[in-house]
Each structure stands twice: as structure tokens, then as C-alpha cells.
Design a protein around this motif. Structure first.
Motif, PDB file in Angstrom:
ATOM      1  N   VAL A  21     -70.838 112.272  34.234  1.00 28.08           N
ATOM      2  CA  VAL A  21     -71.600 111.046  34.455  1.00 28.08           C
ATOM      3  C   VAL A  21     -71.313 110.046  33.345  1.00 28.08           C
ATOM      4  O   VAL A  21     -70.898 110.412  32.241  1.00 28.08           O
ATOM      5  N   LEU A  22     -71.530 108.763  33.671  1.00 28.21           N
ATOM      6  CA  LEU A  22     -71.445 107.666  32.722  1.00 28.21           C
ATOM      7  C   LEU A  22     -72.815 107.016  32.642  1.00 28.21           C
ATOM      8  O   LEU A  22     -73.498 106.854  33.655  1.00 28.21           O
ATOM      9  N   LEU A  23     -73.212 106.609  31.447  1.00 28.66           N
ATOM     10  CA  LEU A  23     -74.460 105.883  31.255  1.00 28.66           C
ATOM     11  C   LEU A  23     -74.117 104.505  30.714  1.00 28.66           C
ATOM     12  O   LEU A  23     -73.401 104.378  29.732  1.00 28.66           O
ATOM     13  N   ARG A  24     -74.632 103.455  31.372  1.00 28.95           N
ATOM     14  CA  ARG A  24     -74.414 102.108  30.853  1.00 28.95           C
ATOM     15  C   ARG A  24     -75.617 101.231  31.112  1.00 28.95           C
ATOM     16  O   ARG A  24     -76.426 101.487  32.018  1.00 28.95           O
ATOM     17  N   LEU A  25     -75.742 100.186  30.307  1.00 36.06           N
ATOM     18  CA  LEU A  25     -76.835  99.237  30.466  1.00 36.06           C
ATOM     19  C   LEU A  25     -76.672  98.484  31.784  1.00 36.06           C
ATOM     20  O   LEU A  25     -75.556  98.102  32.146  1.00 36.06           O
ATOM     21  N   PRO A  26     -77.759  98.263  32.514  1.00 38.02           N
ATOM     22  CA  PRO A  26     -77.656  97.543  33.795  1.00 38.02           C
ATOM     23  C   PRO A  26     -77.421  96.060  33.602  1.00 38.02           C
ATOM     24  O   PRO A  26     -77.748  95.487  32.557  1.00 38.02           O
ATOM     25  N   GLN A  27     -76.850  95.430  34.631  1.00 39.21           N
ATOM     26  CA  GLN A  27     -76.602  93.989  34.661  1.00 39.21           C
ATOM     27  C   GLN A  27     -77.013  93.450  36.025  1.00 39.21           C
ATOM     28  O   GLN A  27     -77.229  94.213  36.970  1.00 39.21           O
ATOM     29  N   MET A  28     -77.084  92.117  36.150  1.00 41.23           N
ATOM     30  CA  MET A  28     -77.474  91.515  37.427  1.00 41.23           C
ATOM     31  C   MET A  28     -76.544  91.935  38.561  1.00 41.23           C
ATOM     32  O   MET A  28     -76.966  92.042  39.711  1.00 41.23           O
ATOM     33  N   ALA A  29     -75.280  92.184  38.242  1.00 40.97           N
ATOM     34  CA  ALA A  29     -74.323  92.600  39.270  1.00 40.97           C
ATOM     35  C   ALA A  29     -74.707  93.928  39.911  1.00 40.97           C
ATOM     36  O   ALA A  29     -74.194  94.270  40.981  1.00 40.97           O
ATOM     37  N   ASP A  30     -75.620  94.667  39.297  1.00 40.38           N
ATOM     38  CA  ASP A  30     -76.041  95.962  39.826  1.00 40.38           C
ATOM     39  C   ASP A  30     -77.185  95.856  40.832  1.00 40.38           C
ATOM     40  O   ASP A  30     -77.596  96.866  41.412  1.00 40.38           O
TER      41      ASP A  30
END
Length: 218
Positions: A21-30
Motif C-alpha cells: 500500500v501507499l499512503l499520501r495526503l489527499p488533494q481535491m483531485a481525489d
């Protein structure tokens, strides 16, 4: 902490990378993928979460959420991550460190949710174990706390498999699904071991160029 406190969301965010898995901060594109998965999982998640506002899955609400997340990261108050499957960049759920207390405490609260189609497949356990090196190492947190409903056996197994120890029982600890409910209280220290088995997740922090690149337009 060094790494994340110098990163602004005006720059490319960092990625916490595990084996599956990858963990990343969310953005509006999500927004589209996030709202679709939350709606698809509404019945599955409702018994375990605070009551959703009627507008929770709207674009405006998500934009406000992004602003709050950006402020929280900037102020070292919380770190919310999307959980993304590494093999195909599919959005699976979310995991977060919140209520961060510094000073003599150095403690945070762990929270997580998994989309209904991906529950029970080991992804959240992988996400939590991927998050721990970031929490204890990069952020320098000594203690991570978590709480779950007494009948949420899968969550208790997940926490115990990630090195959390049961420390107590909180009466009417959180308001979940519209009612104040008791919770089993867990915590782990930076010095506590993590149960290891074949396929155990390791993690690293790596930069990436854009949300679309790493999420497959999630």
C-alpha cells in the motif's frame, strides 16, 4: 520530525510507501474517487463512525475538508492519508494520526476506515504498519493511541497484530452512529515490537511529482 514540517501542500506531497500500500495526503483531485467509495461503503461504515452530515459527500464539503487537513498538517496537529493499493493505484480507504500532543506527551490518536469492497483483505493492517515508522520515526511520537468498539473484533485483531496493547475500557468514550458508546482502549509505544510474519510491511518515504502520477487519477 524535520521532513513533514517543512513540506507545504503548495509543493508536491510526500508518499509513505509500503510493500502493498501507499499512503499520501489527499488533494481535491481525489474527490470523485473518495466520495464514490464512501457512498458505496455507507452501510458498511455507518456502525463504526460518527454520524455523517447530510452534505458530507459534496464537493464543497470536501474542499473544506482539504483546507482543514492542510491547516492540521501545517500546524503539526494531524496527518490524514489516503490508503492506495500499490499494484494498481486504487483508492482503498484512509488512515490518520490526529490530536497530536507534543511537549512532555509526544502522543497521537490513530484512526482508519476501509472501503467495503476491500475490507477483510489485510490492506488496513498493511496501512497501519506502514504508518508506524513515519509516526514513531519521522514525527518522533513516543505513543500512539487507538480505540474501537467492543464488538469490532477485526479492529482489535488489527491493532494487536500491529503491536498495540489493550490498556483499558472507556465508558461512553465516543459518539458513534448517533450514540455515546463504550470503547476498548489501545496504545503502543515506539519501543514496542510489531508482530512479524511472512509478507510483513516495511515502509519508506519517497517524493513524487503529482497526485495523478501516484494515484492513477484516483
Amino acid at each position: 520530525m524535520a521532513l513533514f514540517r517543512t513540506v507545504s501542500w503548495h509543493e508536491p506531497p510526500m508518499l509513505v510507501e509500503g510493500e502493498t500500500v501507499l499512503l499520501r495526503l489527499p488533494q481535491m483531485a481525489d474527490f470523485a474517487a473518495w466520495s464514490a467509495l464512501r457512498e458505496q461503503s455507507r452501510d458498511f461504515l455507518t456502525p463504526w463512525e460518527p454520524t455523517w452530515p447530510a452534505y458530507d459527500l459534496t464537493r464543497g464539503s470536501f474542499r473544506r475538508r482539504m483546507r482543514r487537513y492542510a491547516r492540521d498538517v501545517r500546524e503539526d496537529a494531524a496527518y490524514p492519508f489516503l490508503v492506495i493499493r500499490r499494484a494498481d493505484r486504487v483508492l482503498l480507504g484512509g488512515v490518520s494520526l490526529s490530536n497530536i500532543r507534543r511537549g512532555v506527551t509526544q502522543t497521537a490518536s490513530l484512526g482508519y476506515w476501509m472501503g467495503a469492497p476491500y475490507a477483510g483483505k489485510g490492506y488496513m493492517g498493511a496501512a497501519v504498519r506502514t504508518l508506524l515508522p513515519f509516526a514513531h520515526g519521522t514525527l518522533g511520537l513516543r505513543r500512539i493511541e487507538a480505540a474501537c468498539l467492543p464488538d469490532n473484533v477485526p479492529s482489535m485483531r488489527l491493532l494487536e497484530g500491529s503491536g498495540f496493547r489493550r490498556e483499558g475500557y472507556g465508558r461512553q468514550y465516543l459518539c458513534i452512529n448517533g450514540a455515546w458508546q463504550d470503547h476498548v482502549l489501545y496504545a503502543r509505544l515506539a519501543s514496542d515490537p510489531i508482530a512479524r510474519w511472512e509478507g510483513f510491511e516495511t515502509a519508506s518515504l519517497v517524493p513524487f511529482k503529482s497526485a495523478d502520477e501516484m494515484s492513477g487519477n484516483v
